[in-house]
Design an enzyme around this catalytic site. Structure first.
Site, short mmCIF file in Angstrom:
data_model
loop_
_atom_site.label_atom_id
_atom_site.label_comp_id
_atom_site.label_asym_id
_atom_site.label_seq_id
_atom_site.Cartn_x
_atom_site.Cartn_y
_atom_site.Cartn_z
CB ALA A 53 -0.91 0.01 1.41
N GLY A 55 1.92 2.28 -5.23
CA GLY A 55 3.14 2.90 -6.31
C GLY A 55 4.12 1.98 -6.97
CB CYS A 91 11.11 6.32 2.10
SG CYS A 91 9.99 5.88 3.60
#
Length: 489
Positions: free
Chosen positions: A110, A113, A229
């Site tokens: 989720a 992307g 990230c």
């Protein structure tokens, strides 16, 4: 940007003065806006304005400014996906390393992307299972995958350990693991507020648990793509070192261009190829990615069940009662089968494929034969939210076309009448308001479209048309756009 002192001290030591200065300057720049075009639906459209290509993704575009995406019907139709540019690197990784059809799992997918990027990058004939453990986020994932329209996708809502128990094994597994979010500081003030050294350590432990489960589901010779990230080495290089030392992972290099500005490892004693996207060096947010191969000599995935260890065939899952239940649920009446005939057009190479039909509760699914076999196995032990194309919802001996069919890339173009809408009508439709159809519109189910992009179904009953757009997807804002969107032409 007001960053935590402990983050500044650690990151400046990790990066060194010169790189940290570039990074600090990058954080104070405006975040770039980027989209990725859906080639299944682009139909020759090009990005309007002064868009610039994302260098590591042929479908990626930087936009000169951020439009009001909410009011662009082409976004809701799945013609493009709004994605941070650095994350598009997974598209390049898959295109570089995968050349034959594979079974791939995106373990923590989720909002979708990287899964939509993978669906576009994988060779024809591949299957993608896209999973999200958190139910609310899994529903968003299912929505975005449905909008993308790729037919060879299964979306599930499970924890990694559930996949271990399922006995399914994969050629490629993407673990875009939950992290401390340092790479999102520029876009998300909440990420700054939630950051702490304790959270970094907690994330590192969770990441290893997820990877350990994923590794058991990876076939010998298969690829694990690990990404975060965040910037710190604890969640990045140290976890890669752990995968190599404890799991036997073999680092794999990905070809990159020097002009992309991608950094390697920030640890002097670390030699494995890794890929760091750092604001100020690359045009995007923070991202870390590494690829590891499981030894071809490793044992096949083995699971524990009732105290016995054995290799479980992915198409022979569960006990007999559960199998009988799945077989019964797969039966579709001849009446329904006759109605949906011709709604989809599955093609492999130059050959048309007759899809397999499955009935899941009151929904009828259309699946390619190889996806159908996997669906039969997965549905016995996993919580499947969507698979293939949901043709429609059964109402007695009739069937109401499902929104999944409208957005699918395999929708047969002449299966239903299509009515073009004006921009004002398209926004009204997406708000689930009543849309007036031309008087000569045929009765029954009708597709509505904007700029040749299908938005969904209405049912024309003569004096009005019932809007069948999903209630939970409707635009809730009452804002009235003063002009048409300009993202795609």
């Amino acid at each position: 940007m007001n960053l935590p002192d402990s983050f500044i001290r650690y990151t400046s030591r990790l990066m060194g003065d010169e790189l940290y200065a570039r990074f600090s300057d990058g954080l104070n720049e405006e975040a770039p806006v980027s989209i990725r075009i859906n080639r299944l639906k682009s139909r020759g459209r090009s990005v309007a304005g002064t868009a610039v290509n994302v260098p590591w993704c042929g479908d990626g575009r930087y936009l000169p400014q951020r439009p009001d995406f909410t009011f662009d019907p082409l976004l809701h139709a799945g013609c493009y996906y709004v994605q941070e540019a650095s994350s598009m690197f997974v598209h390049h990784v898959l295109r570089s390393l995968v050349s034959t059809p594979v079974l791939m799992l995106d373990m923590c997918a989720a909002p979708g992307g990287k899964s939509t990027a993978a669906a576009s990058a994988l060779p024809e004939g591949s299957i993608l299972m896209s999973n999200e453990p958190v139910r609310a986020r899994a529903n968003i994932l299912a929505e975005n995958m449905m909008k993308w329209g790729s037919p060879d996708v299964i979306v599930t809502n499970n924890y990694p350990r559930d996949y271990v128990r399922s006995g399914l094994d994969f050629d490629v597994i993407l673990c875009d693991v939950p992290c401390s979010g340092e790479g999102m500081f520029r876009k998300d003030e909440g990420a700054v507020e939630e950051w702490s050294p304790q959270n970094v350590d907690a994330c590192s432990r969770l990441q290893r648990e997820i990877v350990a489960d994923a590794w058991q589901c990876l076939r010998p010779g298969g690829l694990l793509i690990y990404s975060t990230c965040t910037f710190n080495a604890t969640e990045n290089e140290e976890n890669i070192r752990w995968i190599v030392d404890e799991l036997g992972g073999m680092p794999v290099a990905v070809p990159v261009s020097e002009g992309w500005g991608i950094c390697g490892s920030l640890l002097a004693d670390f030699t494995a190829p890794v890929y760091r996207f750092i604001p100020g060096c690359t045009r995007g947010e923070g991202l870390f990615m590494a690829v590891l191969r499981k030894s071809p000599d490793a044992e096949s995935p083995i699971i524990l069940r009732k105290g016995k260890r054995y290799v479980q065939d992915k198409y022979d899952n569960g006990n007999k009662k559960r199998k009988d239940k799945a077989i019964a649920a797969s039966l579709v009446s001849r009446d329904i089968e006759k109605i949906v005939s011709g709604w989809t057009s599955f093609v492999s190479g130059d050959e048309h494929i007759e899809p397999a039909l499955r009935q899941s509760d009151v929904c009828v699914l259309a699946l390619t034969p190889h996806l159908a076999r996997l669906y039969d196995a997965a549905s016995l032990s996993l919580r499947v939210l969507s698979a293939g194309v949901t043709l429609g919802n059964v109402k007695g001996h009739d069937i109401v076309p499902n929104h999944s069919l409208a957005l699918s890339s395999v929708l047969c173009p002449d299966a239903f009448p299509v009515v073009p809408l004006t921009y004002t009508q398209a926004v009204a439709y997406l708000r689930r308001e009543t849309v007036a159809l031309p008087p000569d519109t045929p009765m029954g189910f009708v597709l509505v479209a904007w700029h040749d992009a299908v938005l969904g179904f209405v049912k024309n009953i003569g004096n009005r048309a019932n809007n069948l757009y999903p209630q939970e997807w409707k635009i809730k804002s009452t804002h009235v756009p003063d002009r048409e969107p300009w993202v795609l032409v």
